[in-house]
Design a protein around this motif. Structure first.
Motif, mmCIF file in Angstrom:
data_model
loop_
_atom_site.group_PDB
_atom_site.id
_atom_site.type_symbol
_atom_site.label_atom_id
_atom_site.label_comp_id
_atom_site.label_asym_id
_atom_site.label_seq_id
_atom_site.Cartn_x
_atom_site.Cartn_y
_atom_site.Cartn_z
ATOM 1 N N UNK A 11 -28.993 25.871 -32.047
ATOM 2 C CA UNK A 11 -28.840 24.483 -32.489
ATOM 3 C C UNK A 11 -29.462 23.572 -31.440
ATOM 4 N N UNK A 12 -30.417 22.763 -31.865
ATOM 5 C CA UNK A 12 -31.185 21.918 -30.967
ATOM 6 C C UNK A 12 -31.026 20.454 -31.371
ATOM 7 N N UNK A 13 -31.736 19.566 -30.661
ATOM 8 C CA UNK A 13 -31.733 18.149 -31.035
ATOM 9 C C UNK A 13 -32.983 17.767 -31.816
ATOM 10 N N UNK B 83 -29.084 20.492 -34.728
ATOM 11 C CA UNK B 83 -27.633 20.530 -34.689
ATOM 12 C C UNK B 83 -26.974 19.172 -34.589
ATOM 13 N N UNK B 84 -27.736 18.101 -34.640
ATOM 14 C CA UNK B 84 -27.170 16.775 -34.407
ATOM 15 C C UNK B 84 -26.392 16.231 -35.607
ATOM 16 N N UNK B 85 -26.526 16.861 -36.752
ATOM 17 C CA UNK B 85 -25.849 16.399 -37.964
ATOM 18 C C UNK B 85 -24.471 17.049 -38.090
ATOM 19 N N UNK B 86 -23.628 16.457 -38.882
ATOM 20 C CA UNK B 86 -22.345 17.076 -39.190
ATOM 21 C C UNK B 86 -22.594 18.297 -40.076
ATOM 22 N N UNK B 87 -21.855 19.397 -39.827
ATOM 23 C CA UNK B 87 -22.067 20.657 -40.559
ATOM 24 C C UNK B 87 -23.555 21.006 -40.587
ATOM 25 N N UNK B 88 -24.182 21.146 -39.423
ATOM 26 C CA UNK B 88 -25.644 21.280 -39.364
ATOM 27 C C UNK B 88 -26.173 22.610 -39.871
ATOM 28 N N UNK B 89 -25.373 23.665 -39.812
ATOM 29 C CA UNK B 89 -25.880 24.983 -40.195
ATOM 30 C C UNK B 89 -26.178 25.011 -41.695
#
Length: 377
Positions: A180-182, A248-254
């Motif tokens: 998970x990155x930005x 990964x910056x969003x909610x529930x990113x996966x």
């Protein structure tokens, strides 16, 4: 099922066991406070994976950032090695508590495992870590792994959790790694530049792919950039493990990334045996052996490294140490365990096997690096 695109990772049959790496800037805000709501959303996604019969190992950064805020250390605790070690000592307690709390709220048990580079470079300790992780997964726990920054020195540090995640994936024989990155993934140039395009699939890392990477960490909290993620992908792909970089910056990113196919997936290139995957993933060479063109060709065909093909010896290594094998241009083409120390290799280089006993004063070994203890890169 063969993984050919990011969307394929949705299928439990394609990726039953996943290593999930979370960076400091995602878990901790600029003031050193945990992003509780975001972490709750990740815990929910982990719980969803588990409900689908999948296993998850978390590699979590954040200890130094959390500890630095509590101790009032400048530069996020990265001003010096002593600051980082002190911050990690305080932050590991906070980080473990966070994960335990958020996972427990979803009915899951968290387990903490702190590792140094040497824990995965030494074969016996690597197997011990592998066994512990396997037992935790078998017991239904969610292992949360981090580098043991409170004791690690510059010489025995991974330096970033991207490569640690790839090595942990090897140890647990994972099917996939999610970093998970930005940013959304690997772009063909710096994503801040106009016209930058996301690269959805990478089938083998080469110089052109490496040229796309930006070595910096945008947030200032972490220690990895895109370069470290490519290094992690190289470790994973040789072990037959897919690796994906997603935002990964969003909610529930996966779910957002996998369902929308937004990210970059590095396809596995081959599946080395367990020992050779471990060798190929090791990060610290003790020295190097430079070989001639003919020897390099013989190695590519599956041969062992013989002294006759060695043109130069670098470093001060002993028998059993890991050495890089370089071609005449200096490119690393293989890695393996030396059957002789550096002094003996200096004495034997360029000599045929028939001359070895006379030079050494004892019966020689079959090779300088045997093919059974060598992996091509």
């Amino acid at each position: 099922m063969v993984i050919a695109a990011l969307h394929d990772l949705i299928d439990p049959a394609a990726a039953r066991r996943i290593v999930l790496k979370i960076g400091s800037s995602l878990l901790v805000d600029g003031a050193g406070c945990p992003r509780a709501e975001w972490l709750e959303s990740i815990a929910g996604e982990i719980a969803d994976f588990r409900a689908a019969g999948r296993e998850v190992v978390v590699v979590s950064s954040g200890a130094i950032a959390l500890g630095a805020a509590r101790l009032g250390l400048e530069r996020g605790g990265r001003g010096s090695l002593a600051d980082a070690q002190a911050a990690a000592s305080v932050g590991q307690i906070a980080l473990a508590s966070l994960w335990s709390e958020k996972l427990a709220a979803r009915g899951l048990t968290a387990a903490q495992l702190l590792l140094t580079l040497d824990d995965l470079e030494d074969r016996r300790r690597y197997l011990n870590a592998s066994s512990t992780l396997a037992r935790l997964l078998e017991s239904g726990a969610v292992p949360v792994v981090n580098e043991n920054d409170s004791v690690a020195t510059q010489e025995i540090r991974f330096g970033d959790n991207d490569r640690l995640a790839a090595r942990v994936a090897q140890a647990v024989r994972a099917d996939a790694v999610l970093l998970l990155s930005d940013v959304d993934g690997l772009f063909d140039r710096n994503p801040r530049e106009a016209g930058a395009r996301l690269v959805p699939v990478v089938d083998g890392i080469d110089d052109a792919v490496r040229a796309m990477a930006d070595g910096g960490s945008a947030s200032g909290l972490g220690s990895g950039g895109m370069t470290s993620k490519l290094q992690a992908a190289e470790i994973a792909e040789r072990a037959g493990i897919a690796l994906a970089i997603v935002n990964g910056t969003h909610r529930a990113p996966i779910g957002r990334a996998l369902e929308g196919g937004v990210g970059t997936v590095f396809l596995p290139r081959r599946r080395d045996g367990a020992r050779k995957a471990w060798l190929g993933g090791r990060l610290r060479d003790r020295g190097a052996l430079v070989v001639d063109v003919g020897c390099a060709a013989a190695l590519a065909q599956g041969g062992s490294l013989l002294a006759a093909g060695i043109t130069a010896v670098e470093g001060a290594f002993e028998r059993g140490d890991l050495v890089a094998i370089r071609d005449p241009a200096g490119a690393a083409i293989a890695r393996g365990l030396a059957e002789y120390g550096a002094a003996e290799c200096h004495a034997l280089k360029g000599l045929r096997s028939a001359d070895h006993a006379r030079v050494l004063g004892y019966a020689p070994r079959a090779a300088v690096v045997h093919r059974d203890h060598m992996v091509m890169l």
